[in-house]
Design a protein around this motif. Structure first.
Motif, PDB file in Angstrom:
ATOM      1  N   GLY A 127      -4.405   2.047   5.303  1.00 54.19           N
ATOM      2  CA  GLY A 127      -4.446   3.423   5.060  1.00 54.19           C
ATOM      3  C   GLY A 127      -5.886   3.888   4.781  1.00 54.19           C
ATOM      4  O   GLY A 127      -6.629   3.245   4.384  1.00 54.19           O
TER       5      GLY A 127
ATOM      6  N   GLU B  20      -0.229   1.022   1.596  1.00 57.62           N
ATOM      7  CA  GLU B  20      -0.366   1.343   3.009  1.00 57.62           C
ATOM      8  C   GLU B  20      -1.098   2.739   3.034  1.00 57.62           C
ATOM      9  O   GLU B  20      -2.298   2.911   3.104  1.00 57.62           O
ATOM     10  CB  GLU B  20       1.106   1.257   3.659  1.00 57.62           C
ATOM     11  N   GLY B  21      -0.251   3.747   3.278  1.00 56.92           N
ATOM     12  CA  GLY B  21      -0.648   5.074   3.391  1.00 56.92           C
ATOM     13  C   GLY B  21      -1.527   5.684   2.394  1.00 56.92           C
ATOM     14  O   GLY B  21      -1.406   5.409   1.070  1.00 56.92           O
TER      15      GLY B  21
ATOM     16  N   GLY C 180      -4.194   3.203  10.166  1.00 53.97           N
ATOM     17  CA  GLY C 180      -4.404   4.639   9.489  1.00 53.97           C
ATOM     18  C   GLY C 180      -5.487   5.443  10.174  1.00 53.97           C
ATOM     19  O   GLY C 180      -6.666   4.594  10.651  1.00 53.97           O
TER      20      GLY C 180
ATOM     21  N   GLY D 194       2.794   5.984   6.071  1.00 51.65           N
ATOM     22  CA  GLY D 194       1.901   6.831   5.876  1.00 51.65           C
ATOM     23  C   GLY D 194       1.878   8.043   4.894  1.00 51.65           C
ATOM     24  O   GLY D 194       3.119   8.422   4.554  1.00 51.65           O
TER      25      GLY D 194
ATOM     26  N   GLY E 172      -1.206   5.611  14.008  1.00 51.83           N
ATOM     27  CA  GLY E 172      -1.838   6.537  13.026  1.00 51.83           C
ATOM     28  C   GLY E 172      -2.007   7.770  13.878  1.00 51.83           C
ATOM     29  O   GLY E 172      -1.954   7.851  14.895  1.00 51.83           O
TER      30      GLY E 172
ATOM     31  N   GLY F 237       2.327   6.840  10.828  1.00 47.46           N
ATOM     32  CA  GLY F 237       1.369   7.690  10.255  1.00 47.46           C
ATOM     33  C   GLY F 237       1.770   9.147  10.272  1.00 47.46           C
ATOM     34  O   GLY F 237       2.791   9.428  11.248  1.00 47.46           O
TER      35      GLY F 237
END
Length: 523
Positions: free
Chosen positions: A401, A437-438, A362, A499, A325, A284
């Protein structure tokens, strides 16, 4: 799109959409958590990289590193290594409970299995010994013919790197107990030699036959002494050090599990950096005043604008879990850990905000609290400043995320379904993505790291349209043979997490595949 070389040693180039430019903010990392080290018969320093799932060999003269056992092989998370007299390499694979054997011709096979968190390993005159990184761990002799392991000692408070001394006894640490012990190779009652040490992680003997003990603590102390006698310490400053190997001239080659890198300490006390430390993820990221905060599993790193990454402490011990995160909220840093905790504060002043989460990943500032993706539970939670937790979305397929726009609208990525969704009504804003993901909000758009394709996507939440902002990015997707919960005892190889964060200047992306950070701004 326009191809642009990426400064800073990246494998690049990357491709950017018109109107965008990229810059390297940190990395790449030459080593992914340097754990076990040993000199091989070729004179090179061989290095087990726990978080990278690899074993490499360092030419200590040129600094070149060859990957010998790569991430596409069967290893999950190697932690320590030892060489037999004939050049055979033995590797402990901690989460898998295995010991691998690599013969000089490159053939790889399993030498032992069924061990709980195998960690320290030692070879002596045709015999192989392994201990366990576990509470009430065991010290074992491995029967290389495939018979049952022989127990030499029990009750280890996390075993780690060990070695047979000039007296023919096996010396080993209790990492969490702060002790060093020894035992006869043919059995008998173990003898405690030293107590009150700060996280002794490796017990070795230098060419002069002196007992040397390395600390995993913040000071990275390397003690010198004798069995049961007085110890003198030299503080290397290598926080989270993991192992040490001695060259023929007495130089100590020290690895760093928490921060990576290799340092050489001369017999005269001169310390030099041989391989620079780097980020183990990063995972993150969050934009903060004057730079970026990156969660790096073992610690937290601040990367100032145009500056060198600054480690803000090995927080894994303080927050009792690996950091995943990170967000900035109400003047505090908020961390999510793989132990199911949510913490807030700053270096040296962390306090729990929430606990008992399944697998938080996240985290994002949510105005009156924070949003957190609980990947294992399939939920996105809102945690208020007083710790009150409410479910914002449920039944999601592995959310990773989260992001929140200025109006308070929340969003999440779901890696299982390959989607980006709006939390308030469950609307799908993007679908068919490969391991998203992020996520971050910038300039009225959602910016999503699509780890499966190495792309940064720009999503219009109104039109529900997706365009590629940047491609060719080094993201990490865990190999299929590495289990989702890759852990044994107290040790875990974390799942990758790329992230994304944003501020008024642009977007920052965690390059989980090369250990770096990338800034994306308007051209």
């Amino acid at each position: 799109m326009t191809a642009r070389p990426l400064a800073g040693g990246a494998p690049g180039p990357v491709w950017t959409a018109p109107g965008l430019q990229v810059k390297r903010c940190a990395g790449p990392n030459p080593l992914w958590a340097s754990n076990g080290v040993a000199f091989g018969p070729d004179g090179r320093l061989w290095i087990a990289q726990f978080l990278g799932g690899t074993v490499g060999a360092l030419d200590v003269t040129t600094g070149g590193i060859e990957t010998v056992l790569g991430p596409d092989g069967p290893l999950t998370a190697p932690d320590d290594i030892a060489f037999a007299d004939d050049g055979t390499l033995f590797v402990v694979d901690l989460p898998a409970g295995l010991v691998w054997r690599r013969t000089p011709d490159g053939a790889l096979s399993v030498a032992a299995d069924g061990i709980v968190a195998p960690d320290g390993i030692a070879w002596h005159r045709g015999r192989l010994f392994v201990n366990e990184l576990a509470p009430d761990g065991r010290l074992l002799e491995i029967d290389l013919a495939g018979g049952p392991h022989r127990v030499l000692a029990t009750g280890l408070a996390l075993g780690n790197a060990m070695e047979v001394g000039p007296d023919g006894l096996l010396y080993y640490p209790h990492l969490m107990g702060g002790e060093v012990w020894r035992v006869a190779l043919d059995g008998g009652t173990p003898e405690r030699l030293h107590t009150g040490l700060d996280r002794p992680v490796a017990v070795r003997f230098d060419p002069a036959g002196r007992l040397r003990i390395l600390s995993n603590g913040e000071r990275g102390t390397l003690w010198t002494g004798s069995a049961g006698g007085a110890l003198t310490g030299f503080d290397t400053g290598i926080g989270g050090a993991d192992n040490v190997a001695f060259g023929a001239d007495g130089t100590a080659w020290i690895s760093g599990a928490f921060r990576g890198g290799i340092h050489a300490l001369s017999p005269g006390g001169a310390l030099r950096e041989v391989v620079p430390p780097g980020l183990n993820g990063p995972f993150g990221v969050a934009c903060a005043a004057g730079g970026v905060l990156a969660s790096d599993y073992f610690g937290l790193v601040r990367v100032p604008d145009g500056g060198v990454p600054e480690y803000l402490g090995d927080v894994v011990a303080q927050v009792r879990g690996g950091v995943r995160g990170v967000a900035v909220h109400a003047g505090n840093t908020v961390l999510a850990t793989d132990a199911g905790g949510l913490w807030r504060g700053g270096p040296g002043r962390w306090s729990p905000l929430a606990s008992g989460l399944g697998s938080p990943t996240g985290v994002a500032d949510g105005g009156d609290g924070v949003l957190v993706a609980d990947t294992a539970a399939g939920q996105v939670l809102h945690v208020a400043d007083d710790g009150t937790t409410t479910v914002r979305a449920d039944g999601l397929d592995r959310p990773v995320g989260v992001a929140c726009d200025p109006d308070g609208t929340g969003y999440a990525t779901t890696t299982g379904g390959g989607r980006v969704v709006r939390l308030a009504d469950g609307a799908v804003l993007a679908a068919g993505l490969q391991h998203p993901e992020g996520l971050a909000v910038h300039g009225g758009a959602l910016w999503c790291a699509e780890a499966g394709t190495g792309r940064l996507l720009r999503i219009d939440p109104v039109r529900r349209s997706t365009t590629v902002a940047v491609s060719g990015l080094a993201f990490d997707v865990r190999p299929p043979h590495v289990p989702a919960d890759c852990r044994s005892g107290l040790a875990r190889r974390p799942a990758p997490f790329a992230g994304v964060a944003a501020d008024g200047g642009g977007v920052v992306v965690a390059l989980s595949g090369d250990g770096g950070l990338l800034g994306v701004t308007a051209a």
